[in-house]
Design a protein around this motif. Structure first.
Motif, PDB file in Angstrom:
ATOM      1  N   GLU A  25     -10.425  27.983  26.547  1.00  0.00           N
ATOM      2  CA  GLU A  25     -11.335  28.707  25.801  1.00  0.00           C
ATOM      3  C   GLU A  25     -12.025  27.932  24.526  1.00  0.00           C
ATOM      4  OE1 GLU A  25     -11.083  33.123  23.956  1.00  0.00           O
ATOM      5  OE2 GLU A  25      -9.219  32.000  24.037  1.00  0.00           O
ATOM      6  N   ALA A  26     -11.356  27.001  23.953  1.00  0.00           N
ATOM      7  CA  ALA A  26     -11.739  26.182  22.878  1.00  0.00           C
ATOM      8  C   ALA A  26     -13.193  25.373  23.399  1.00  0.00           C
ATOM      9  CB  ALA A  26     -10.862  25.214  22.448  1.00  0.00           C
ATOM     10  N   VAL A  27     -13.349  25.158  24.377  1.00  0.00           N
ATOM     11  CA  VAL A  27     -14.670  24.573  24.866  1.00  0.00           C
ATOM     12  C   VAL A  27     -15.789  25.314  25.483  1.00  0.00           C
ATOM     13  CG1 VAL A  27     -13.598  22.476  24.800  1.00  0.00           C
ATOM     14  CG2 VAL A  27     -13.558  23.618  26.940  1.00  0.00           C
ATOM     15  N   GLY A  28     -15.278  26.742  25.522  1.00  0.00           N
ATOM     16  CA  GLY A  28     -16.314  27.568  25.935  1.00  0.00           C
ATOM     17  C   GLY A  28     -15.800  28.287  27.442  1.00  0.00           C
ATOM     18  N   GLY A  29     -14.708  28.140  27.910  1.00  0.00           N
ATOM     19  CA  GLY A  29     -13.961  28.647  29.175  1.00  0.00           C
ATOM     20  C   GLY A  29     -14.188  30.085  29.277  1.00  0.00           C
ATOM     21  N   LYS A  30     -14.517  30.600  30.157  1.00  0.00           N
ATOM     22  CA  LYS A  30     -14.641  32.237  30.261  1.00  0.00           C
ATOM     23  C   LYS A  30     -14.323  32.908  31.353  1.00  0.00           C
ATOM     24  CE  LYS A  30     -18.649  32.601  26.992  1.00  0.00           C
ATOM     25  NZ  LYS A  30     -20.046  33.184  26.836  1.00  0.00           N
ATOM     26  N   VAL A  31     -13.618  33.885  31.523  1.00  0.00           N
ATOM     27  CA  VAL A  31     -13.305  34.876  32.819  1.00  0.00           C
ATOM     28  C   VAL A  31     -14.616  35.655  32.961  1.00  0.00           C
ATOM     29  CG1 VAL A  31     -11.995  36.456  33.776  1.00  0.00           C
ATOM     30  CG2 VAL A  31     -10.838  34.939  32.485  1.00  0.00           C
ATOM     31  N   SER A  32     -15.507  35.330  33.636  1.00  0.00           N
ATOM     32  CA  SER A  32     -16.735  35.952  34.101  1.00  0.00           C
ATOM     33  C   SER A  32     -16.658  37.104  34.741  1.00  0.00           C
ATOM     34  CB  SER A  32     -17.778  34.948  34.817  1.00  0.00           C
ATOM     35  OG  SER A  32     -17.881  33.693  33.960  1.00  0.00           O
ATOM     36  N   HIS A  33     -15.538  37.309  35.568  1.00  0.00           N
ATOM     37  CA  HIS A  33     -15.166  38.407  36.361  1.00  0.00           C
ATOM     38  C   HIS A  33     -13.662  38.518  36.816  1.00  0.00           C
ATOM     39  CE1 HIS A  33     -16.733  41.486  38.686  1.00  0.00           C
ATOM     40  NE2 HIS A  33     -15.925  41.573  39.785  1.00  0.00           N
ATOM     41  N   TYR A  34     -13.557  40.130  36.982  1.00  0.00           N
ATOM     42  CA  TYR A  34     -12.204  40.435  37.215  1.00  0.00           C
ATOM     43  C   TYR A  34     -12.306  40.791  38.581  1.00  0.00           C
ATOM     44  CZ  TYR A  34      -8.408  41.847  33.842  1.00  0.00           C
ATOM     45  OH  TYR A  34      -7.505  42.110  33.127  1.00  0.00           O
ATOM     46  N   GLN A  99     -10.842  28.233  44.568  1.00  0.00           N
ATOM     47  CA  GLN A  99     -12.050  27.884  45.364  1.00  0.00           C
ATOM     48  C   GLN A  99     -12.973  27.433  44.146  1.00  0.00           C
ATOM     49  OE1 GLN A  99     -11.892  31.776  47.216  1.00  0.00           O
ATOM     50  NE2 GLN A  99     -13.227  30.722  48.571  1.00  0.00           N
ATOM     51  N   ALA A 100     -14.108  26.690  44.319  1.00  0.00           N
ATOM     52  CA  ALA A 100     -15.056  26.031  43.407  1.00  0.00           C
ATOM     53  C   ALA A 100     -16.402  26.166  43.769  1.00  0.00           C
ATOM     54  CB  ALA A 100     -14.711  24.735  43.074  1.00  0.00           C
ATOM     55  N   GLY A 101     -17.140  26.535  42.730  1.00  0.00           N
ATOM     56  CA  GLY A 101     -18.453  26.364  42.890  1.00  0.00           C
ATOM     57  C   GLY A 101     -19.434  25.985  42.057  1.00  0.00           C
ATOM     58  N   CYS A 102     -20.572  25.604  42.146  1.00  0.00           N
ATOM     59  CA  CYS A 102     -21.480  24.870  41.153  1.00  0.00           C
ATOM     60  C   CYS A 102     -22.860  25.778  41.283  1.00  0.00           C
ATOM     61  CB  CYS A 102     -21.897  23.416  41.593  1.00  0.00           C
ATOM     62  SG  CYS A 102     -22.982  22.526  40.250  1.00  0.00           S
ATOM     63  N   LEU A 103     -22.967  26.481  40.092  1.00  0.00           N
ATOM     64  CA  LEU A 103     -24.069  27.418  39.964  1.00  0.00           C
ATOM     65  C   LEU A 103     -25.276  26.851  39.122  1.00  0.00           C
ATOM     66  CD1 LEU A 103     -22.172  30.928  39.575  1.00  0.00           C
ATOM     67  CD2 LEU A 103     -22.839  29.842  41.801  1.00  0.00           C
ATOM     68  N   ASP A 104     -26.442  26.919  39.536  1.00  0.00           N
ATOM     69  CA  ASP A 104     -27.493  26.555  38.898  1.00  0.00           C
ATOM     70  C   ASP A 104     -27.979  27.288  37.430  1.00  0.00           C
ATOM     71  OD1 ASP A 104     -28.156  24.614  40.552  1.00  0.00           O
ATOM     72  OD2 ASP A 104     -29.328  26.054  41.922  1.00  0.00           O
ATOM     73  N   GLU A 105     -27.379  28.388  37.633  1.00  0.00           N
ATOM     74  CA  GLU A 105     -27.507  29.448  36.388  1.00  0.00           C
ATOM     75  C   GLU A 105     -26.356  30.222  36.221  1.00  0.00           C
ATOM     76  OE1 GLU A 105     -30.891  32.110  36.921  1.00  0.00           O
ATOM     77  OE2 GLU A 105     -32.280  30.517  36.797  1.00  0.00           O
ATOM     78  N   THR A 106     -25.856  30.649  34.939  1.00  0.00           N
ATOM     79  CA  THR A 106     -24.644  30.971  34.433  1.00  0.00           C
ATOM     80  C   THR A 106     -25.124  32.778  34.948  1.00  0.00           C
ATOM     81  OG1 THR A 106     -24.205  30.027  32.747  1.00  0.00           O
ATOM     82  CG2 THR A 106     -23.181  31.930  32.725  1.00  0.00           C
ATOM     83  N   PRO A 107     -23.936  33.233  35.554  1.00  0.00           N
ATOM     84  CA  PRO A 107     -24.139  34.711  36.115  1.00  0.00           C
ATOM     85  C   PRO A 107     -24.350  35.622  34.965  1.00  0.00           C
ATOM     86  CG  PRO A 107     -22.136  33.585  37.246  1.00  0.00           C
ATOM     87  CD  PRO A 107     -22.731  32.588  36.187  1.00  0.00           C
ATOM     88  N   PRO A 108     -25.209  36.731  34.970  1.00  0.00           N
ATOM     89  CA  PRO A 108     -25.497  37.469  33.918  1.00  0.00           C
ATOM     90  C   PRO A 108     -24.095  38.457  33.543  1.00  0.00           C
ATOM     91  CG  PRO A 108     -26.658  38.336  35.811  1.00  0.00           C
ATOM     92  CD  PRO A 108     -25.863  36.898  36.221  1.00  0.00           C
ATOM     93  N   PHE A 109     -23.184  38.185  33.677  1.00  0.00           N
ATOM     94  CA  PHE A 109     -22.028  39.092  33.442  1.00  0.00           C
ATOM     95  C   PHE A 109     -21.008  38.326  33.044  1.00  0.00           C
ATOM     96  CE2 PHE A 109     -22.144  38.533  38.113  1.00  0.00           C
ATOM     97  CZ  PHE A 109     -21.129  37.922  38.287  1.00  0.00           C
ATOM     98  N   ALA A 126     -20.630  44.495  42.903  1.00  0.00           N
ATOM     99  CA  ALA A 126     -21.884  44.266  43.711  1.00  0.00           C
ATOM    100  C   ALA A 126     -22.609  43.031  43.048  1.00  0.00           C
ATOM    101  CB  ALA A 126     -22.787  45.529  43.733  1.00  0.00           C
ATOM    102  N   ASP A 127     -22.406  42.706  41.805  1.00  0.00           N
ATOM    103  CA  ASP A 127     -22.853  41.823  41.166  1.00  0.00           C
ATOM    104  C   ASP A 127     -22.349  40.214  41.633  1.00  0.00           C
ATOM    105  OD1 ASP A 127     -24.990  43.037  39.792  1.00  0.00           O
ATOM    106  OD2 ASP A 127     -23.867  43.228  38.147  1.00  0.00           O
ATOM    107  N   VAL A 128     -21.073  40.249  41.629  1.00  0.00           N
ATOM    108  CA  VAL A 128     -20.471  39.182  41.998  1.00  0.00           C
ATOM    109  C   VAL A 128     -20.514  38.892  43.464  1.00  0.00           C
ATOM    110  CG1 VAL A 128     -17.997  40.140  42.350  1.00  0.00           C
ATOM    111  CG2 VAL A 128     -18.326  37.756  41.187  1.00  0.00           C
ATOM    112  N   ALA A 129     -20.789  39.941  44.302  1.00  0.00           N
ATOM    113  CA  ALA A 129     -20.894  39.757  45.781  1.00  0.00           C
ATOM    114  C   ALA A 129     -22.041  38.633  45.932  1.00  0.00           C
ATOM    115  CB  ALA A 129     -20.935  40.893  46.442  1.00  0.00           C
TER     116      ALA A 129
END
Length: 386
Positions: A25-34, A99-109, A126-129
């Motif tokens: 969290e100190a370097v910006g890690g976030k839970v983008s979804h639950y 699992q791992a992914g590389c996204l070009d943009e940060t998800p808007p949530f 629906a957004d995370v799908a």
């Protein structure tokens, strides 16, 4: 920490624990979804049950399993995980996969604030799908977890995945609790977007700097020195134990530097080879336990020579003095410019040497990225990023 009556001897820790925690969290890690060590408070309860320092899902009574999406604070290459189940002794998740992914943009949530007792809404699902995270490459296959006793809470997983990662999907099967997920790796920056005339901190965690070895880290790991911003306290820096080979009566030279037989050191690989033009050594918070002096050495190494350095505890003849010995002050930011430095050629690795011992909160190495071409006898390639 919960204790068993008879605890077996702990196994050796994996090498990848020396790398940076890219999801902290100190370097910006976030839970983008639950992220400090987890704690247990026996008397802490909420309206939903026992309060636990971590992620605990409700006991599942519908088909499926629980999962969440995690945004790394620093995108990069991942070498290992620590799935920490501390204090989850009767309610830890039985199995996990990552699992791992590389996204070009940060998800808007993102899911900010206290989410206790809350589930994901249909619109959020629906957004995370749209991410298709269930099809992301699997770094850790479905594996059984150990309970959160002190001798079994750290579930280590070494991975080999040579692609940049920005987000993770952590799957629990079918439900349960996990105290911490630590993601050990090396940050990866797009250096093509950095102007050639721009000075950058070549050793910063966010630019791909990484600690590769050290002599002592009794009170704090050297990787803390390349973290974000200024240190929040002493624990956010590198601090060694007191050396026991110090003379009974201390003496100094004409510059006031202690004359002692021993020293401590930490080695870093730069995020990009480059010419270092200024240095910052910060002893903030270290008021009665700062080093008496420091010096910085540097060299240019191929990947093979780096591997030899790791095996040989960095006893290399290739080190050259970049910053001669400097007297240090307590709780102070020491700045050194080009006139203080003795090297003007590109380097790939540095070694900070402190004498005799003590603590440093931050190390900054400002310079310009510059590729290096090694002689064919060593390695026939140009090195811009090791």
């Amino acid at each position: 920490m919960s204790e068993r009556r008879t605890a077996p001897k702990a196994a050796a820790e994996p090498d990848f624990l020396q790398f940076n925690d890219l999801a902290c969290e100190a370097v910006g890690g976030k839970v983008s979804h639950y992220k400090q060590p987890p704690q247990f408070i026996a008397s802490a309860f909420t309206e939903f049950g026992k309060w636990m320092d971590g992620w605990e899902s409700r006991r599942k009574r519908i088909p499926g399993h629980d999962w969440c999406i995690i945004q790394l604070g620093v995108p990069g290459l991942i070498y290992g995980f620590d799935v920490d189940t501390s204090f989850f002794t009767g309610n830890h998740s039985p199995y996990v996969s990552i699992q791992a992914g590389c996204l070009d943009e940060t998800p808007p949530f993102t899911l900010d604030g206290d989410r206790t007792g809350m589930a994901t809404s249909d619109s959020q699902l629906a957004d995370v799908a749209k991410l298709g995270s269930e099809a992301w490459p699997e770094l850790v296959c479905v594996t059984q977890l150990k309970p959160g006793y002190s001798d079994s809470c750290h579930n280590y997983f070494k991975v080999s995945f040579n692609r940049r990662v920005t987000h993770l999907r952590l799957n629990m099967y079918p439900d349960g609790g996990i105290a911490r997920l630590r993601v050990y790796g090396v940050g990866e920056r797009d250096w093509s977007s950095v102007p050639s005339h721009q000075d950058v901190d070549l050793v910063a965690l966010t630019n791909g700097g990484v600690c590769l070895g050290f002599s002592d880290a009794h009170f704090g790991h050297p990787r803390n020195m390349i973290g974000l911003g200024r240190a929040v306290n002493m624990a956010d820096g590198w601090e060694t134990a007191r050396r026991l080979d110090r003379p009974k009566q201390l003496k100094v030279d004409q510059r006031g530097i202690l004359q002692v037989p021993g020293w401590e050191w930490a080695v870093f690989r730069l995020g990009h080879s480059g010419v270092i033009s200024s240095i910052e050594v910060d002893t903030k918070h270290f008021k009665g336990n700062f080093p008496d002096s420091c010096r910085i050495e540097a060299c240019s190494l191929t990947s093979e020579e780096e591997a030899e350095g790791v095996r040989g505890r960095w006893n290399s003849r290739k080190w050259q003095v970049l910053l001669p010995p400097q007297k240090l002050r307590p709780h102070h930011t020491h700045l050194y410019n080009r006139g203080d430095l003795t090297l003007s050629s590109p380097v790939t690795h540095v070694r900070l040497v402190i004498s005799p011992d003590g603590g440093v909160s931050r190390l900054r190495l400002w310079g310009r990225a510059s590729p290096i071409t090694f002689a064919p006898a060593n390695q026939k390639r140009a090195v811009s990023k090791l």
